[in-house]
Design a protein around this motif. Structure first.
Motif: not given
Length: 235
Positions: A101-118
Motif C-alpha cells: 500500500r505504501n509503495q502505491k502511495q509513493l508511486e503516486e507522489l513520485d508521479a506528482k513530483f515529476k509532473d510538477a518538475e516538468e
C-alpha cells in the motif's frame, strides 16, 4: 492506597482513550500536518506498554490497540522496529500488505513530483517534495523522511514552513523515543523561530519544549512552557 488506585485508573483511562487516532491512512495532503498526530498516539500507547511501574495494564489488549493503529496507518518501518524492540513476532502478511500500500502511495507522489518538475513551477515542486516528506513521516520511515524534509527545506523560504517541517520530524523522533534527536531538532526549530518565526510557531515550539522537559523530568520548565503556550487555542 486510594490515591495510588486513582492514579492507576487515570493511567489506564488514558490508555483506553488514545486510540483510535485521527488521521486516516493514505492521506497525502499537506494539510495533514495540522491534524491530530497518529505517531504521538502510538508513542503514548507504546510507552504505557513498556512501563513497568503502571500495574494492572492489560498488555495483550494494549498490544492489539497498538498494532491496529500501526496496520491501519501503514507504519511498516516502525512495525519492524517495534517488533524487534518489544520481542513481538512479525506478521509477514500484514507487513507485506502495508509495504504494498505504501509503495502505491509513493508511486503516486513520485508521479506528482515529476509532473510538477516538468510542467509546473517552483511552488508546485516544493509542495510535491513536502507531501512526500510528510508521507514518509506518517509511515514511520525516519531515514527517508529526514532526506525528503531536507530536500523540501532547500526549496522553502518561509520560516513558518521550515518550522513545521522540523516539528513533523520531532514527532517522528518521539515515536522512536529518540530524545537526543528531539533535543537537536528543537534547537533547529528555536533558531528558525528566533530568525523570524511568527507568534503561532513560537507558541508551538513552547509546547514541544514542554513535552521534552517532561521527559527529562524538568517539571518546572515544562509547566512554564506549557502554561505559556495556552495563549492560543490553535496550538
Amino acid at each position: 492506597m486510594e490515591e495510588e488506585s486513582e492514579k492507576q485508573d487515570f493511567r489506564l483511562e488514558l490508555a483506553q482513550q488514545v486510540l483510535p487516532c485521527g488521521q486516516q491512512y493514505g492521506s497525502t495532503t499537506a494539510s495533514a500536518a495540522v491534524l491530530p498526530s497518529d505517531e504521538l498516539c502510538v508513542a503514548m500507547q507504546v510507552f504505557l506498554y513498556r512501563s513497568s511501574d503502571v500495574p494492572g495494564v492489560d498488555r495483550p489488549k494494549l498490544q492489539t490497540r497498538i498494532l491496529d493503529s500501526v496496520y491501519s496507518n501503514g507504519l511498516a518501518p516502525y512495525y519492524q522496529h517495534i517488533c524487534t524492540e518489544l520481542g513481538w513476532q512479525v506478521d509477514q502478511a500484514k507487513l507485506s500488505e502495508m509495504q504494498s500500500r505504501n509503495q502505491k502511495q509513493l508511486e503516486e507522489l513520485d508521479a506528482k513530483f515529476k509532473d510538477a518538475e516538468e510542467n509546473l513551477g517552483e511552488t508546485e515542486v516544493r509542495d510535491a517534495l513536502h507531501a512526500k516528506a510528510e508521507f514518509y513521516g506518517r509511515i514511520g520511515d525516519r531515514d527517508a523522511a529526514t532526506k525528503a524534509y531536507k530536500d523540501a527545506e532547500e526549496k522553502t523560504a518561509s520560516g513558518a514552513s521550515k518550522a513545521d517541517m522540523v516539528f513533523s520530524q520531532v514527532r517522528l523522533a518521539i515515536l522512536y523515543q529518540d530524545w537526543l534527536c528531539v533535543k537537536k531538532l528543537l534547537g533547529q526549530a528555536k533558531a528558525i523561530c528566533e530568525a523570524g518565526g511568527d507568534w503561532e510557531h513560537k507558541n508551538k515550539l513552547k509546547v514541544y519544549e514542554g513535552v521534552a522537559a517532561l521527559h527529562s523530568r524538568d517539571f518546572k520548565r515544562a509547566a512554564e512552557q506549557l502554561l505559556d503556550s495556552i495563549a492560543t487555542f490553535t496550538t
